[in-house]
Enzyme design. Sequence first.
Site, PDB file in Angstrom:
ATOM      1  CG  ASP A   1      -2.161   0.834   1.020  1.00  0.00           C
ATOM      2  OD1 ASP A   1      -3.260   0.288   1.089  1.00  0.00           O
ATOM      3  OD2 ASP A   1      -2.031   2.053   0.741  1.00  0.00           O
TER       4      ASP A   1
ATOM      5  CE  LYS B   1     -18.846  -5.604  -6.337  1.00  0.00           C
ATOM      6  NZ  LYS B   1     -17.827  -5.661  -5.363  1.00  0.00           N
TER       7      LYS B   1
ATOM      8  CB  CYS C   1     -20.111  -1.191  -2.283  1.00  0.00           C
ATOM      9  SG  CYS C   1     -18.543  -1.430  -1.449  1.00  0.00           S
TER      10      CYS C   1
ATOM     11  CE  LYS D   1     -17.198   2.163  -5.191  1.00  0.00           C
ATOM     12  NZ  LYS D   1     -16.807   1.253  -6.259  1.00  0.00           N
TER      13      LYS D   1
END
Length: 433
Positions: free
Chosen positions: A30, A208, A264, A267
């Site tokens: 990250d 998805k 989620c 969006k």
Amino acid sequence: MKICIIGTGYVGLVTGACLANLGNKVVCVDNNKERVAILMGGKIPFYEPGLLEIVLKNSKSNNLRFTTDLAHGVKGAELIFIAVGTPASKNGKPDISAIIEVGNALSIAIKSDKKKRRIIIIKSTAPVGTGKMVAKIFKDNAIPQNMFAIVSNPEFLREGVAVSDFMSPDRIVIGSVDRRACRALAKLYRPLNARIVYVSNKSAELIKYAANAFLATKISFINEIAGVCAKLGADINDISHGIGLDKRIGKDFLKAGLGYGGGCLPKDLAALIHLLKAHKCVPRMLQSVDAVNKSQINKFVSKIIAVLRNTKNKQIAILGVSFKPGTDDFRNAPSRIIIKRLIARGIKIRVYDPVIKKEIKLVIPSAVICKSVYEAVKGADALAIITEWPEFKTMELKKIKFLMNRPFIFDGRNILDPKKVRALGFTYTGIGR
Ligand code: UGA
């Protein structure tokens, strides 16, 4: 297998920790130094039940490591997962700049190790065509076509139950035309014993978005029916139960309430609406799903204001601010809008959430943060349940009635029994009851 995961958000960290727990050697990368420092220090950067234990166990056995150095992280890794964020821009279009950045950084990092074939797996929820775009980045950076494969492998885990969702998925979607890559992923996921759906990259990407939009649709559907229930004297919880037992409908995602929030569903629905419009298709249903969701909050706030009549010098106890129980995430949480609207009417807010504490102050500085339900309801003119944390289902209502100034309960998640609550002398308002 040797695995590198780029991005340590919900999806990346849960994927990394669970794959390490299955016996793989995982390095999580990250670029956020603070986040990596937290992970290296034996903590996790967000609240997710069961995750810390797996992270600690696998860090100890050296199956799970963390770094900010991408080149170091990908060294020797056969499978490289991209799990960075794809936030929505203003018009709903997903911002994939983090994926592009990672694609470029990856092609530079693996150039020096050309002899090894890499499988790049896109786990981020990414727009249709992202796989193709990452492949182009690799080609443009002179990585030979036979040295890499791109797989779209969306994740379906839910925050709050992320570990069990990852370990027992209903299905695994593998989107790629590269057979070797598909076989490698099937091998990786074999211990999960899940059904695998093999499709193209583009279909995987669209699956998805369609899945999240369908879940949002179920929620808005039940909320729309809830709107008429109270008027008819029916109870929406009974309707959900009665229709959910039909296998074709299914009982999940039929809980009426204040609508869906989080990082989620809102969006991804916006992204799908944007996608349809971009291809000159009219997103009639999807736009209605969004409109119904927004109206749940408006109706709830209006009911509170109507009952309080004069809102000056009134206090409301808000129970729960996270977008759902089991998480400390309050991105797009209904609580944010509800609290802001109530404050705008001059109402004082006392908030209690079992896990979110100081973050509330950053978003809503004037709110009084309380340590318990009972502290929050002290002197309150109404109590509003915004998130269905389990402890709210068993709170002592008699004690609450004694502590409150006026006995109004607004149950935004239908967790209390209206009969019992009314029998104690409260005025109860739920959603569609
Ligand atoms: C959602 C999907 O459920 C996951 O499959 C997906 O992987 C994830 O998004 C993602 O794209 O990363 P999540 O956002 O964690 O998961 O939360 P959900 O459990 O789906 O809940 C979303 C919202 O719907 C919450 O605000 C919840 O309160 C609301 N909800 C859910 C209802 O109002 N009624 C229901 O019956 C169910």
